[in-house]
Scaffold this motif. Structure first.
Motif, PDB file in Angstrom:
ATOM      1  N   ASP A 106      -2.864  -3.552  -5.494  1.00  0.00           N
ATOM      2  CA  ASP A 106      -2.170  -2.284  -5.331  1.00  0.00           C
ATOM      3  C   ASP A 106      -0.742  -2.536  -4.858  1.00  0.00           C
ATOM      4  O   ASP A 106      -0.501  -3.389  -4.010  1.00  0.00           O
ATOM      5  CB  ASP A 106      -2.904  -1.385  -4.344  1.00  0.00           C
ATOM      6  N   GLY A 107       0.182  -1.785  -5.429  1.00  0.00           N
ATOM      7  CA  GLY A 107       1.592  -1.941  -5.111  1.00  0.00           C
ATOM      8  C   GLY A 107       2.335  -2.838  -6.082  1.00  0.00           C
ATOM      9  O   GLY A 107       3.564  -2.855  -6.086  1.00  0.00           O
ATOM     10  N   ASP A 108       1.617  -3.595  -6.913  1.00  0.00           N
ATOM     11  CA  ASP A 108       2.287  -4.417  -7.927  1.00  0.00           C
ATOM     12  C   ASP A 108       2.966  -3.514  -8.947  1.00  0.00           C
ATOM     13  O   ASP A 108       2.496  -2.406  -9.232  1.00  0.00           O
ATOM     14  CB  ASP A 108       1.290  -5.309  -8.672  1.00  0.00           C
ATOM     15  N   ILE A 109       4.049  -4.000  -9.499  1.00  0.00           N
ATOM     16  CA  ILE A 109       4.752  -3.285 -10.556  1.00  0.00           C
ATOM     17  C   ILE A 109       4.769  -4.174 -11.784  1.00  0.00           C
ATOM     18  O   ILE A 109       5.067  -5.363 -11.690  1.00  0.00           O
ATOM     19  CB  ILE A 109       6.172  -2.886 -10.117  1.00  0.00           C
ATOM     20  N   LEU A 110       4.396  -3.596 -12.915  1.00  0.00           N
ATOM     21  CA  LEU A 110       4.302  -4.345 -14.164  1.00  0.00           C
ATOM     22  C   LEU A 110       5.244  -3.780 -15.200  1.00  0.00           C
ATOM     23  O   LEU A 110       5.452  -2.569 -15.268  1.00  0.00           O
ATOM     24  CB  LEU A 110       2.879  -4.269 -14.727  1.00  0.00           C
ATOM     25  N   LEU A 111       5.767  -4.673 -16.016  1.00  0.00           N
ATOM     26  CA  LEU A 111       6.537  -4.290 -17.188  1.00  0.00           C
ATOM     27  C   LEU A 111       5.696  -4.687 -18.396  1.00  0.00           C
ATOM     28  O   LEU A 111       5.365  -5.863 -18.571  1.00  0.00           O
ATOM     29  CB  LEU A 111       7.888  -5.010 -17.212  1.00  0.00           C
ATOM     30  N   ALA A 112       5.318  -3.707 -19.187  1.00  0.00           N
ATOM     31  CA  ALA A 112       4.465  -3.936 -20.352  1.00  0.00           C
ATOM     32  C   ALA A 112       5.185  -3.465 -21.611  1.00  0.00           C
ATOM     33  O   ALA A 112       6.231  -2.820 -21.547  1.00  0.00           O
ATOM     34  CB  ALA A 112       3.151  -3.184 -20.186  1.00  0.00           C
TER      35      ALA A 112
ATOM     36  N   ASN B  50       0.821  -1.215   0.000  1.00  0.00           N
ATOM     37  CA  ASN B  50       0.000   0.000   0.000  1.00  0.00           C
ATOM     38  C   ASN B  50       0.848   1.256   0.000  1.00  0.00           C
ATOM     39  O   ASN B  50       0.483   2.260  -0.615  1.00  0.00           O
ATOM     40  CB  ASN B  50      -0.956   0.006   1.187  1.00  0.00           C
ATOM     41  N   SER B  51       1.999   1.227   0.685  1.00  0.00           N
ATOM     42  CA  SER B  51       2.861   2.411   0.686  1.00  0.00           C
ATOM     43  C   SER B  51       3.508   2.609  -0.688  1.00  0.00           C
ATOM     44  O   SER B  51       3.732   3.748  -1.108  1.00  0.00           O
ATOM     45  CB  SER B  51       3.906   2.346   1.800  1.00  0.00           C
ATOM     46  N   ILE B  52       3.780   1.532  -1.408  1.00  0.00           N
ATOM     47  CA  ILE B  52       4.297   1.639  -2.775  1.00  0.00           C
ATOM     48  C   ILE B  52       3.253   2.322  -3.651  1.00  0.00           C
ATOM     49  O   ILE B  52       3.561   3.268  -4.390  1.00  0.00           O
ATOM     50  CB  ILE B  52       4.684   0.253  -3.332  1.00  0.00           C
ATOM     51  N   ALA B  53       2.015   1.863  -3.550  1.00  0.00           N
ATOM     52  CA  ALA B  53       0.925   2.464  -4.327  1.00  0.00           C
ATOM     53  C   ALA B  53       0.724   3.930  -3.944  1.00  0.00           C
ATOM     54  O   ALA B  53       0.554   4.790  -4.818  1.00  0.00           O
ATOM     55  CB  ALA B  53      -0.363   1.674  -4.106  1.00  0.00           C
ATOM     56  N   ALA B  54       0.749   4.230  -2.655  1.00  0.00           N
ATOM     57  CA  ALA B  54       0.542   5.610  -2.196  1.00  0.00           C
ATOM     58  C   ALA B  54       1.650   6.528  -2.697  1.00  0.00           C
ATOM     59  O   ALA B  54       1.380   7.659  -3.132  1.00  0.00           O
ATOM     60  CB  ALA B  54       0.460   5.644  -0.668  1.00  0.00           C
ATOM     61  N   ARG B  55       2.904   6.056  -2.660  1.00  0.00           N
ATOM     62  CA  ARG B  55       4.005   6.882  -3.157  1.00  0.00           C
ATOM     63  C   ARG B  55       3.863   7.137  -4.658  1.00  0.00           C
ATOM     64  O   ARG B  55       4.177   8.221  -5.153  1.00  0.00           O
ATOM     65  CB  ARG B  55       5.352   6.253  -2.830  1.00  0.00           C
TER      66      ARG B  55
ATOM     67  N   LEU C 132      11.017   3.890  -9.149  1.00  0.00           N
ATOM     68  CA  LEU C 132      11.973   4.130  -8.072  1.00  0.00           C
ATOM     69  C   LEU C 132      11.355   5.004  -6.978  1.00  0.00           C
ATOM     70  O   LEU C 132      11.555   4.748  -5.794  1.00  0.00           O
ATOM     71  CB  LEU C 132      13.245   4.768  -8.622  1.00  0.00           C
ATOM     72  N   ALA C 133      10.587   6.021  -7.374  1.00  0.00           N
ATOM     73  CA  ALA C 133       9.919   6.869  -6.385  1.00  0.00           C
ATOM     74  C   ALA C 133       8.914   6.052  -5.585  1.00  0.00           C
ATOM     75  O   ALA C 133       8.804   6.209  -4.361  1.00  0.00           O
ATOM     76  CB  ALA C 133       9.221   8.044  -7.077  1.00  0.00           C
ATOM     77  N   ALA C 134       8.185   5.163  -6.256  1.00  0.00           N
ATOM     78  CA  ALA C 134       7.206   4.320  -5.561  1.00  0.00           C
ATOM     79  C   ALA C 134       7.886   3.346  -4.605  1.00  0.00           C
ATOM     80  O   ALA C 134       7.361   3.059  -3.529  1.00  0.00           O
ATOM     81  CB  ALA C 134       6.356   3.552  -6.581  1.00  0.00           C
ATOM     82  N   LEU C 135       9.066   2.865  -4.982  1.00  0.00           N
ATOM     83  CA  LEU C 135       9.796   1.939  -4.115  1.00  0.00           C
ATOM     84  C   LEU C 135      10.339   2.628  -2.871  1.00  0.00           C
ATOM     85  O   LEU C 135      10.622   1.969  -1.870  1.00  0.00           O
ATOM     86  CB  LEU C 135      10.941   1.283  -4.884  1.00  0.00           C
ATOM     87  N   GLY C 136      10.498   3.930  -2.922  1.00  0.00           N
ATOM     88  CA  GLY C 136      10.964   4.680  -1.760  1.00  0.00           C
ATOM     89  C   GLY C 136      12.267   4.151  -1.228  1.00  0.00           C
ATOM     90  O   GLY C 136      13.247   4.052  -1.965  1.00  0.00           O
ATOM     91  N   PRO C 137      12.313   3.778   0.070  1.00  0.00           N
ATOM     92  CA  PRO C 137      13.570   3.342   0.673  1.00  0.00           C
ATOM     93  C   PRO C 137      14.149   2.074   0.040  1.00  0.00           C
ATOM     94  O   PRO C 137      15.354   1.854   0.100  1.00  0.00           O
ATOM     95  CB  PRO C 137      13.225   3.105   2.142  1.00  0.00           C
ATOM     96  N   LEU C 138      13.324   1.268  -0.592  1.00  0.00           N
ATOM     97  CA  LEU C 138      13.850   0.072  -1.259  1.00  0.00           C
ATOM     98  C   LEU C 138      14.749   0.445  -2.428  1.00  0.00           C
ATOM     99  O   LEU C 138      15.684  -0.281  -2.749  1.00  0.00           O
ATOM    100  CB  LEU C 138      12.716  -0.812  -1.773  1.00  0.00           C
ATOM    101  N   ALA C 139      14.483   1.561  -3.072  1.00  0.00           N
ATOM    102  CA  ALA C 139      15.271   1.989  -4.222  1.00  0.00           C
ATOM    103  C   ALA C 139      16.608   2.572  -3.793  1.00  0.00           C
ATOM    104  O   ALA C 139      17.497   2.736  -4.602  1.00  0.00           O
ATOM    105  CB  ALA C 139      14.500   3.013  -5.037  1.00  0.00           C
TER     106      ALA C 139
END
Length: 135
Positions: free
Chosen positions: A82-88, A4-9, A36-43
């Motif tokens: 929410d929070g999933d990341i897709l490569l299309a 959810n924090s990934i989605a919110a970011r 990267l912005a959505a990943l926040g501290p993970l990035a």
């Protein structure tokens, strides 16, 4: 840290101007910069930021990047959350990252020149999908 924090970011970046190789949240982003912005501290790890051009097949770089993070690849048929990341692939030899948020998709839209929210999937072929698995 949560999905959810990934989605919110990702949602906080709506309206941010699009710029190729943009990596500054709130100032200028491309699809990788948005992820990267959505990943926040993970990035903010020692992982190199994927480098790319507008056209080309950079799947292995992106897949390697997510393999080093607490994400798992989703199997075909798993519902998006929410929070999933897709490569299309919106066009031949073009890759694009999107973040699932609020039941839709946040992505960097070069044509509109900004980060946008799309409530419906744009019907592009999905190449890879990742889901956050924990801290």
């Amino acid at each position: 840290m949560s999905a959810n924090s990934i989605a919110a970011r990702a949602m906080t970046q709506l309206g941010t101007p699009f710029r190729m190789r943009g990596r500054t949240p709130g100032i200028a982003l491309d699809c990788i910069g948005l992820a990267l912005a959505a990943l926040g501290p993970l990035a903010k790890t020692n992982l190199p930021c994927p480098n790319y051009a507008m056209r080309g097949d950079y799947r292995s770089i992106v897949c390697s990047y997510f393999a080093e993070l607490p994400f798992r690849a989703l199997a075909e048929g798993e519902a998006a959350c929410d929070g999933d990341i897709l490569l299309a692939s919106p066009a031949p030899s073009q890759l694009h990252l999107l973040v699932r948020a609020n039941g839709g998709w946040v992505h960097a839209h070069a044509g509109l020149g900004r980060i946008v929210f799309t409530p419906e999937w744009p019907n592009w072929p999905i190449l890879h999908r990742w889901r956050f698995t924990g801290d």
